[in-house]
Design an enzyme around this catalytic site. Structure first.
Site, mmCIF file in Angstrom:
data_model
loop_
_atom_site.group_PDB
_atom_site.id
_atom_site.type_symbol
_atom_site.label_atom_id
_atom_site.label_comp_id
_atom_site.label_asym_id
_atom_site.label_seq_id
_atom_site.Cartn_x
_atom_site.Cartn_y
_atom_site.Cartn_z
ATOM 1 N N GLU A 17 30.277 -77.747 -32.529
ATOM 2 C CA GLU A 17 29.152 -76.928 -32.061
ATOM 3 C C GLU A 17 28.361 -77.669 -30.988
ATOM 4 O O GLU A 17 27.912 -77.081 -30.004
ATOM 5 C CB GLU A 17 28.207 -76.602 -33.231
ATOM 6 N N ARG A 64 59.308 -92.055 -37.113
ATOM 7 C CA ARG A 64 60.173 -92.375 -35.977
ATOM 8 C C ARG A 64 60.404 -91.113 -35.158
ATOM 9 O O ARG A 64 60.658 -90.051 -35.703
ATOM 10 C CB ARG A 64 61.496 -92.939 -36.491
#
Ligand code: AOF
Ligand code: ZN
Length: 359
Positions: A53, A208
């Site tokens: 916000e 990986r």
């Protein structure tokens, strides 16, 4: 643009923080002037950073006066690492707030809305609620249950087995499914396995082929401290911490010291249940956990009702009657998962869904 479209935009912005906000929620916000023009937008991009916000209001500047703020979560009313959003909203002269869901954080939980209404800001709650709670399952589970959101991952044969025999590593899935599973590791705070899997597979438990920004915590559920100090996962400290969870009285002080010397963080759960171990993880801010196995850990999680989401990679071969069955003897039907998704991944089928529905 319609109100639903502004909220969709806020949800899209919220996703920008994916993998970076934990243990905080993903939040997006859009400021819309009375003529319908978007004059500011923002996301909560990382834990400790400005709230969505505030970013959106900063972007809007003076144009926020009289505007409507769309946000994916109730604006906060507490001082945490950043100040209360509700004060900024009132000061900016926002006329109306449209929020998707209430913030279950006990410091907020409706107080943000009450504050706004008490200062003459109109408040509407519920637009986009399903999507907003779906993206914040880890945050909601952590705040409501004090434990991480648990995704159980398993690769099975067509006849529902995860290994050819107990204690034997069985490679089942295609390279595509393995890559898919690696990417799933990139999206959670922690991966967990049981000590039996450490002994049988000696996995590295690293990500990986997929990028992640925050370190990945690796958890070994090991009540008896059977993990060998030479386990390969303990050589991967650069990827993130390794936490070994044991329980009081069950493990020798010597085994504990040896594991700590090898780089592990050994934690003692309040009791021998998996729930107690998960609450320990929740207390250290772990909002999502991928449970990769093996069969004993999967069964414990299922029996204690701690599985929130199931992700199965089913491979087109059978292992026969000697195989180790997933959820052996338990009532599990993949067809009963909620928000069920089925998708081909290489030659395998990915089947996934919620066990109880989103929190
Ligand atoms: C919002 N907007 O963008 C976020 C909110 O440590 P802090 O100060 O960032 O506070 C974190 C808490 O604030 C978090 O637990 C949740 O209740 C709320 N997050 N609230 O108004 C945001 N990220
Ligand atoms: Zn805030």
């Amino acid at each position: 643009m319609s109100a639903a479209q502004y909220m969709d935009r806020a949800l899209f912005l919220a996703a920008r923080g994916r993998g970076r906000t934990s243990p905080n929620p993903l939040v997006g916000a859009v400021v819309v002037a009375p003529d319908g023009v978007v004059v500011g937008q923002g996301a909560h991009e990382r834990a400790g950073g400005p709230h969505a916000e505030v970013r959106a209001l900063d972007a809007a500047g003076g144009r926020a006066c009289g505007a409507t703020l769309y946000c994916t979560l109730e604006p906060c009313c507490h001082v945490g690492r950043t100040g209360p959003c509700v004060e900024r909203i009132v000061d900016a002269g926002i006329a109306k707030v449209v929020a998707a869901v209430e913030d279950p954080n006990p410091l907020v939980s409706g107080r943000g809305f009450r504050y706004l209404r008490s200062r003459g800001v109109a408040v509407e709650v519920g637009l986009g609620a399903a999507a907003a709670s779906a993206i914040n399952q880890p945050f909601f589970t952590l705040v409501r249950a004090g434990r991480p959101f648990v995704t159980l991952k398993a690769a099975t044969s067509l006849d529902g087995c995860i290994a050819a025999r107990a204690g034997v590593r069985t490679s089942l899935t295609s390279a595509e499914a393995d890559r898919h599973a690696q990417r799933a590791r990139a999206g959670v705070d922690a991966i967990g396995i049981g000590s039996g899997t450490v002994l049988a597979d000696d996995p590295l438990l690293t990500v990986r082929g997929a990028y992640r920004e925050q370190p990945l915590t690796r958890v070994i559920f090991d009540r008896r401290l059977r993990t060998p100090p030479a386990a390969r996962v303990l050589s991967t400290a650069a990827a993130g911490p390794v936490i070994i969870i044991t329980c009081a009285g069950a493990a020798s002080a010597r085994a504990r010291r040896a594991l700590e010397a090898a780089g592990a963080r050994v934690e003692v759960a309040a009791d021998a249940s998996l729930g107690a171990a998960l609450r320990l993880l929740g207390a250290s801010g772990i909002g999502s956990l991928l449970l990769e196995g093996g069969a004993v850990l999967h069964a414990a999680a299922w029996d204690e009702g701690l599985v929130d989401y199931v992700r199965l990679y089913v491979t087109p071969r059978t292992l026969g009657p000697g195989g180790v069955r997933l959820f052996d003897g338990r009532r599990f039907r993949s067809g009963r998962l909620l928000n069920l998704r089925v998708e081909p991944v290489g030659v395998d089928a990915l089947i996934e869904g919620y066990v109880h529905g989103p929190h």
